[in-house]
Design a protein around this motif. Structure first.
Motif, short mmCIF file in Angstrom:
data_model
loop_
_atom_site.label_atom_id
_atom_site.label_comp_id
_atom_site.label_asym_id
_atom_site.label_seq_id
_atom_site.Cartn_x
_atom_site.Cartn_y
_atom_site.Cartn_z
N HIS A 90 0.84 -1.21 -0.18
CA HIS A 90 0.02 0.02 0.07
C HIS A 90 0.82 1.26 0.09
CE1 HIS A 90 1.06 -0.72 4.21
NE2 HIS A 90 0.46 0.40 4.48
N HIS B 18 -0.73 7.78 4.16
CA HIS B 18 -1.39 6.44 4.70
C HIS B 18 -1.94 6.86 6.26
CE1 HIS B 18 -1.99 2.34 6.13
NE2 HIS B 18 -1.01 2.49 7.03
N HIS C 208 0.77 4.76 14.36
CA HIS C 208 1.04 3.41 14.58
C HIS C 208 2.36 2.67 13.50
CE1 HIS C 208 -1.03 3.72 10.77
NE2 HIS C 208 -0.74 2.50 10.44
N ASP C 209 2.55 3.81 12.65
CA ASP C 209 3.63 3.30 11.53
C ASP C 209 4.87 4.20 11.68
OD1 ASP C 209 2.80 1.27 10.39
OD2 ASP C 209 1.63 2.06 8.66
N ASP D 145 -6.41 0.35 10.28
CA ASP D 145 -5.19 0.15 9.44
C ASP D 145 -5.25 -0.79 8.31
OD1 ASP D 145 -2.28 0.55 8.68
OD2 ASP D 145 -1.77 -1.29 9.96
FE FE2 Z 1 -0.18 1.24 8.69
#
Ligand code: FE2
Length: 269
Positions: free
Chosen positions: A57, A67, A103-104, A202
């Motif tokens: 993605h 994202h 989160h990323d 997510d």
């Molecule tokens: Fe993610």
């Protein structure tokens, strides 16, 4: 592959900073430290992709910020749906947005270097679709662990709900998470569902991003096929006029053919 213009990169970055300003209390230590962290990581974060392979993605420059914004938006929508179907929200909007935003974070890299670096192996690029590969010069860490490391480095405190939501964002796709998520003893199960909401957000955002990539790719292919068909039709029309294939003489057809060729392959002059 999707390409963002300089203006789009800047627009997404401004949106991200605005989410932070809108979510965290003005003048609070958390907001100040977050803004410092974003300022320090800006150059790398604004360019980072969200993944390394085309069919994953948002594997493009600026994909990370895009994202993250997508996951924040999706998490808010899932939270609303969850409550509307009888779920009990025992976390705050700030906890949800904070967890979705970070989160990323580990994908941005460590204090000095990026995590995703361009794949310079031509075979792997073409055959495996690896646009980026992970940087082996930085310490090997799981993405959520690096995220939590970066946050603590910049003095950004995370409460237990946020810590678990960031750590478990990959859900059961990460085997290490079974310790927390595959628990058959109710007394040891998660105390709230924020980690699941972040994981669902997510995962769902990732699926939509895959669809967007696939559609974009198919649209591009269809457009190319249609242009090739146009070239063929011009050639057939010309051949019909002349009975047999020969050099183009009709200036209208000749120019149309040339325009289509240039559109497809660009002006090489
Ligand atoms: Fe993610």
């Amino acid at each position: 592959m999707k390409q963002l213009s300089e203006a789009q990169l800047k627009e997404n970055w401004d949106k991200l900073i605005q989410v932070i300003k809108d979510t965290f209390e003005d003048g609070s230590e958390r907001r100040e430290n977050l803004l410092r962290m974003y300022h320090d990581l800006e150059d790398r974060m604004i360019m980072a992709p969200a993944s390394g392979k085309e069919e994953y993605h948002y594997c493009h420059v600026g994909g990370y910020v895009e994202h993250v914004l997508h996951v924040v938006d999706t998490a808010l929508k899932i939270q609303e749906t969850y409550e509307s179907i009888g779920g009990h929200k025992d976390w705050t909007d700030e906890e949800l947005i904070f967890s979705a935003l970070h989160h990323d974070l580990g994908k941005v890299g460590d204090l000095n270097d990026e995590y995703y670096v361009p794949q310079d192996n031509d075979w792997r690029r073409k055959t495996l679709g690896e646009v980026y590969t992970s940087n082996t010069d930085i310490p090997n860490m799981r993405v959520p662990d690096r995220a939590l490391f970066l946050l603590q480095h910049f003095g950004v405190k995370c409460n237990v709900n946020e810590t678990l939501a960031i750590k478990l964002a990959d859900g059961l796709y990460d085997e290490a998470n079974t310790y927390y998520m595959k628990v058959y003893d109710a007394s040891r199960s998660l105390k709230n569902h924020l980690p699941n909401i972040i994981h669902f957000a997510d995962h769902m955002a990732t699926l939509a991003e895959f669809d967007e990539w696939k559609r974009g790719d198919e649209d591009e292919k269809e457009e190319m096929e249609s242009k090739i068909e146009n070239i063929k039709s011009v050639t057939v029309e010309k051949d019909k006029q002349n009975g047999v294939p020969q050099e183009h003489e009709d200036p209208i057809l000749e120019n149309k053919h040339k325009d289509l060729f240039d559109e497809l392959f660009g002006d090489k002059s």
